[in-house]
Design a protein around this motif. Structure first.
Motif, PDB file in Angstrom:
ATOM      1  N   TYR A   1      -6.447   3.983  -7.121  1.00 47.71           N
ATOM      2  CA  TYR A   1      -6.017   4.887  -6.333  1.00 47.71           C
ATOM      3  C   TYR A   1      -4.506   5.121  -6.044  1.00 47.71           C
ATOM      4  CZ  TYR A   1      -6.488   7.084  -1.346  1.00 47.71           C
ATOM      5  OH  TYR A   1      -6.692   7.769  -0.394  1.00 47.71           O
ATOM      6  N   PHE A   2      -4.004   6.072  -6.422  1.00 44.55           N
ATOM      7  CA  PHE A   2      -2.448   6.118  -6.729  1.00 44.55           C
ATOM      8  C   PHE A   2      -2.065   4.877  -6.823  1.00 44.55           C
ATOM      9  CE2 PHE A   2      -3.570   9.296  -2.856  1.00 44.55           C
ATOM     10  CZ  PHE A   2      -3.430  10.389  -3.803  1.00 44.55           C
ATOM     11  N   GLY A   3      -2.141   4.622  -8.138  1.00 45.40           N
ATOM     12  CA  GLY A   3      -1.428   3.420  -8.771  1.00 45.40           C
ATOM     13  C   GLY A   3      -1.921   1.926  -8.245  1.00 45.40           C
ATOM     14  N   GLY A   4      -3.002   1.968  -7.521  1.00 42.12           N
ATOM     15  CA  GLY A   4      -3.170   0.505  -6.906  1.00 42.12           C
ATOM     16  C   GLY A   4      -4.756   0.842  -6.063  1.00 42.12           C
ATOM     17  N   LEU A   5      -4.931  -0.349  -5.139  1.00 45.89           N
ATOM     18  CA  LEU A   5      -6.194  -0.222  -4.453  1.00 45.89           C
ATOM     19  C   LEU A   5      -6.029   0.875  -3.333  1.00 45.89           C
ATOM     20  CD1 LEU A   5      -5.861  -3.974  -3.382  1.00 45.89           C
ATOM     21  CD2 LEU A   5      -7.771  -3.043  -4.848  1.00 45.89           C
ATOM     22  N   PRO A   6      -7.456   1.477  -3.327  1.00 44.97           N
ATOM     23  CA  PRO A   6      -7.688   2.389  -2.004  1.00 44.97           C
ATOM     24  C   PRO A   6      -7.244   1.671  -0.771  1.00 44.97           C
ATOM     25  CG  PRO A   6      -9.692   2.284  -3.679  1.00 44.97           C
ATOM     26  CD  PRO A   6      -8.780   1.079  -3.839  1.00 44.97           C
ATOM     27  N   GLY A   7      -7.006   2.697   0.233  1.00 50.39           N
ATOM     28  CA  GLY A   7      -6.622   1.999   1.514  1.00 50.39           C
ATOM     29  C   GLY A   7      -7.798   1.011   2.097  1.00 50.39           C
ATOM     30  N   ILE A   8      -9.156   1.489   2.038  1.00 47.70           N
ATOM     31  CA  ILE A   8     -10.171   0.750   2.615  1.00 47.70           C
ATOM     32  C   ILE A   8     -10.373  -0.521   1.664  1.00 47.70           C
ATOM     33  CG2 ILE A   8     -11.836   1.902   0.872  1.00 47.70           C
ATOM     34  CD1 ILE A   8     -13.943   1.977   3.187  1.00 47.70           C
ATOM     35  N   ALA A   9      -9.838  -0.737   0.536  1.00 51.95           N
ATOM     36  CA  ALA A   9      -9.972  -1.788  -0.245  1.00 51.95           C
ATOM     37  C   ALA A   9      -8.832  -2.895   0.219  1.00 51.95           C
ATOM     38  CB  ALA A   9      -9.895  -1.610  -1.679  1.00 51.95           C
TER      39      ALA A   9
ATOM     40  N   ALA B   1      -4.314  -1.340 -17.918  1.00 45.28           N
ATOM     41  CA  ALA B   1      -4.687   0.034 -18.564  1.00 45.28           C
ATOM     42  C   ALA B   1      -3.532   0.707 -18.485  1.00 45.28           C
ATOM     43  CB  ALA B   1      -5.961   0.654 -18.304  1.00 45.28           C
ATOM     44  N   GLY B   2      -2.826   1.606 -19.475  1.00 47.16           N
ATOM     45  CA  GLY B   2      -2.078   2.729 -19.386  1.00 47.16           C
ATOM     46  C   GLY B   2      -0.739   2.431 -18.746  1.00 47.16           C
ATOM     47  N   ASN B   3      -0.061   3.492 -18.368  1.00 46.15           N
ATOM     48  CA  ASN B   3       1.397   3.223 -18.107  1.00 46.15           C
ATOM     49  C   ASN B   3       2.028   2.099 -17.641  1.00 46.15           C
ATOM     50  OD1 ASN B   3       3.779   4.112 -16.692  1.00 46.15           O
ATOM     51  ND2 ASN B   3       2.963   6.322 -16.482  1.00 46.15           N
ATOM     52  N   VAL B   4       2.793   1.410 -18.565  1.00 44.89           N
ATOM     53  CA  VAL B   4       3.433   0.424 -18.209  1.00 44.89           C
ATOM     54  C   VAL B   4       4.525   0.130 -17.065  1.00 44.89           C
ATOM     55  CG1 VAL B   4       4.832  -1.783 -19.149  1.00 44.89           C
ATOM     56  CG2 VAL B   4       3.300  -0.505 -20.695  1.00 44.89           C
ATOM     57  N   PRO B   5       5.407   1.255 -16.633  1.00 41.89           N
ATOM     58  CA  PRO B   5       6.248   1.029 -15.500  1.00 41.89           C
ATOM     59  C   PRO B   5       5.427   1.281 -14.328  1.00 41.89           C
ATOM     60  CG  PRO B   5       7.105   2.809 -17.263  1.00 41.89           C
ATOM     61  CD  PRO B   5       5.754   2.304 -17.676  1.00 41.89           C
ATOM     62  N   PHE B   6       4.406   1.794 -14.345  1.00 37.34           N
ATOM     63  CA  PHE B   6       3.336   1.819 -13.118  1.00 37.34           C
ATOM     64  C   PHE B   6       3.187   0.613 -12.830  1.00 37.34           C
ATOM     65  CE2 PHE B   6      -0.013   4.890 -11.416  1.00 37.34           C
ATOM     66  CZ  PHE B   6       0.869   5.365 -10.650  1.00 37.34           C
ATOM     67  N   ARG B   7       2.949  -0.456 -13.559  1.00 38.30           N
ATOM     68  CA  ARG B   7       2.599  -2.002 -13.257  1.00 38.30           C
ATOM     69  C   ARG B   7       3.833  -2.424 -12.292  1.00 38.30           C
ATOM     70  NH1 ARG B   7       1.110  -3.785 -19.330  1.00 38.30           N
ATOM     71  NH2 ARG B   7      -0.208  -1.683 -19.597  1.00 38.30           N
TER      72      ARG B   7
ATOM     73  N   LEU C   1       4.810   0.983  -4.532  1.00 39.12           N
ATOM     74  CA  LEU C   1       5.427   1.604  -3.433  1.00 39.12           C
ATOM     75  C   LEU C   1       4.705   3.064  -3.611  1.00 39.12           C
ATOM     76  CD1 LEU C   1       9.445   1.554  -4.787  1.00 39.12           C
ATOM     77  CD2 LEU C   1       8.120   0.605  -2.668  1.00 39.12           C
ATOM     78  N   PHE C   2       4.365   3.812  -4.842  1.00 38.90           N
ATOM     79  CA  PHE C   2       3.678   4.747  -4.680  1.00 38.90           C
ATOM     80  C   PHE C   2       2.208   4.674  -4.017  1.00 38.90           C
ATOM     81  CE2 PHE C   2       1.074   7.168  -7.702  1.00 38.90           C
ATOM     82  CZ  PHE C   2       1.502   8.600  -7.624  1.00 38.90           C
ATOM     83  N   ASN C   3       1.581   3.617  -4.285  1.00 43.40           N
ATOM     84  CA  ASN C   3       0.431   3.491  -3.661  1.00 43.40           C
ATOM     85  C   ASN C   3       0.536   3.291  -2.273  1.00 43.40           C
ATOM     86  OD1 ASN C   3      -1.555   0.640  -2.891  1.00 43.40           O
ATOM     87  ND2 ASN C   3      -2.378   2.359  -3.953  1.00 43.40           N
ATOM     88  N   ARG C   4       1.113   2.653  -1.623  1.00 43.75           N
ATOM     89  CA  ARG C   4       1.511   2.474  -0.074  1.00 43.75           C
ATOM     90  C   ARG C   4       1.786   3.766   0.439  1.00 43.75           C
ATOM     91  NH1 ARG C   4      -0.596  -2.072   2.482  1.00 43.75           N
ATOM     92  NH2 ARG C   4      -0.107  -3.814   0.892  1.00 43.75           N
ATOM     93  N   ALA C   5       2.781   4.484  -0.190  1.00 44.44           N
ATOM     94  CA  ALA C   5       3.179   5.810   0.330  1.00 44.44           C
ATOM     95  C   ALA C   5       2.024   7.037   0.641  1.00 44.44           C
ATOM     96  CB  ALA C   5       4.418   6.587  -0.560  1.00 44.44           C
ATOM     97  N   PHE C   6       1.179   6.669  -0.343  1.00 41.70           N
ATOM     98  CA  PHE C   6       0.119   7.842  -0.629  1.00 41.70           C
ATOM     99  C   PHE C   6      -0.906   7.331   0.224  1.00 41.70           C
ATOM    100  CE2 PHE C   6       2.200   9.834  -3.893  1.00 41.70           C
ATOM    101  CZ  PHE C   6       1.980  11.179  -3.515  1.00 41.70           C
ATOM    102  N   ILE C   7      -1.095   6.234   0.337  1.00 39.52           N
ATOM    103  CA  ILE C   7      -2.259   5.757   1.481  1.00 39.52           C
ATOM    104  C   ILE C   7      -1.944   5.953   2.844  1.00 39.52           C
ATOM    105  CG2 ILE C   7      -3.161   3.494   2.722  1.00 39.52           C
ATOM    106  CD1 ILE C   7      -3.360   2.116   0.022  1.00 39.52           C
ATOM    107  N   GLY C   8      -0.761   5.835   3.140  1.00 41.65           N
ATOM    108  CA  GLY C   8      -0.359   6.166   4.499  1.00 41.65           C
ATOM    109  C   GLY C   8      -0.717   7.933   4.736  1.00 41.65           C
ATOM    110  N   LEU C   9      -0.466   8.744   3.741  1.00 37.27           N
ATOM    111  CA  LEU C   9      -0.582   9.860   3.962  1.00 37.27           C
ATOM    112  C   LEU C   9      -2.078  10.430   3.842  1.00 37.27           C
ATOM    113  CD1 LEU C   9       2.107  11.601   1.681  1.00 37.27           C
ATOM    114  CD2 LEU C   9       2.212  11.425   3.944  1.00 37.27           C
ATOM    115  N   ALA C  10      -3.000   9.638   3.355  1.00 36.71           N
ATOM    116  CA  ALA C  10      -4.459  10.191   2.922  1.00 36.71           C
ATOM    117  C   ALA C  10      -5.055  10.569   4.013  1.00 36.71           C
ATOM    118  CB  ALA C  10      -5.098   8.972   2.042  1.00 36.71           C
TER     119      ALA C  10
END
Ligand SMILES: Cc1cc2nc3c(=O)[nH]c(=O)nc-3n(C[C@H](O)[C@H](O)[C@H](O)COP(=O)(O)O)c2cc1C
Length: 254
Positions: free
Chosen positions: A54-62, A158-164, A169-178
């Protein structure tokens, strides 16, 4: 129970993987984290976590679940990053939460499944989805051997290396908005008031009023409601109007 797997799903892919692994292991309880708090009692031999990426990491609930999880005894711990393309920092985040409890994530793997993020992507199509299900079965069989033998295994991303590296940052930012983004969901006059959107919502964010769904701003943005609607009456702004819906055909969600 000897083994336990915790999952969270929007459209059923995580449940399919959790049930598949449970079948390979045997004597395994499959638990939806949206309905249960986390406690692994003494005597559990293997415990696993299967969530959608979820947005590059764990979902908020997880995040909340793993943070509050209590682990008694010393079970073998594994996780599966169920993703549409890139597992990002999911495995690292899971390992981090367990390390904070003095535990080690012994195996972490990524399994590609059909895309459900309808806001950005179109449905993969049935042929590609069938291929992914076949590959997933193979991965489950391999993972089953590792888990049964309680082997320590290198993480499989899996997938995109820079994303690792920057996914956190991406994950935290979107969880806050979801949670509040559900204000963009709206229904058309096609709505038949069947209540499937309300029932699929793992976190009770949807309530029917006069047989029409109302979103209550504690959304996980899992995409269950929009995908499950049998008459395609739910849309998210204008992003989803022309997109095909997806629900995993191999599990029963409702
Ligand atoms: C809000 C949201 C964000 C997502 N972000 C990612 C992502 O960063 N990387 C990825 O590979 N898949 C991403 N996906 C796709 C899902 O992880 C993937 O389709 C998964 O198989 C869905 O599992 P489920 O049926 O158990 O909900 C995202 C899905 C949603 C709903």
């Amino acid at each position: 129970m000897q083994n336990v797997i915790f999952y969270f799903t929007g459209t059923g892919n995580s449940l399919q993987l959790a049930q598949g692994i449970a079948e390979v292991l045997g004597n395994c309880e499959v638990i939806n984290i949206a309905k249960h708090s986390g406690d692994i009692p003494t005597g559990v031999e293997r415990a696993g976590f299967v969530f959608l990426v979820y947005f590059g990491g764990l979902p908020g609930i997880a995040h909340a679940f793993l943070k509050n999880l209590s682990i008694q005894g010393d079970p073998y711990l594994f996780c599966v990053a169920n993703c549409g393309g890139s597992s990002g920092v999911f495995l690292k985040q899971t390992a981090h939460y367990l390390r904070q409890k003095g535990k080690t994530l012994q195996a972490g793997t990524s399994i590609l499944m059909p895309e459900n993020f309808i806001l950005l992507y179109d449905r993969f199509g049935e042929e590609r989805e069938r291929m992914l299900f076949t590959n997933a079965e193979q991965k489950i069989a391999e993972l089953g051997v590792t888990i049964r033998g309680k082997q320590a295994a290198a993480f499989e991303y899996a997938g995109n290396v820079p994303f690792r590296y920057v996914g956190g940052l991406f994950n935290r930012a979107f969880i806050g908005l979801a949670a509040g983004l559900d204000r963009h969901f709206h229904i058309s006059d096609r709505c038949i008031g069947c209540g499937k959107c309300e029932r699929i919502c793992g976190v009770g964010n949807i309530v029917l009023r006069e047989r029409k769904p109302v979103w209550n701003h504690h959304c996980e943005l899992c995409m269950g409601c929009i995908n499950v609607c049998p008459v395609k009456s739910i849309d998210f702004g204008r992003l989803t109007q022309k997109k095909e819906r997806y629900i995993n055909p191999n599990v029963t969600l409702l």
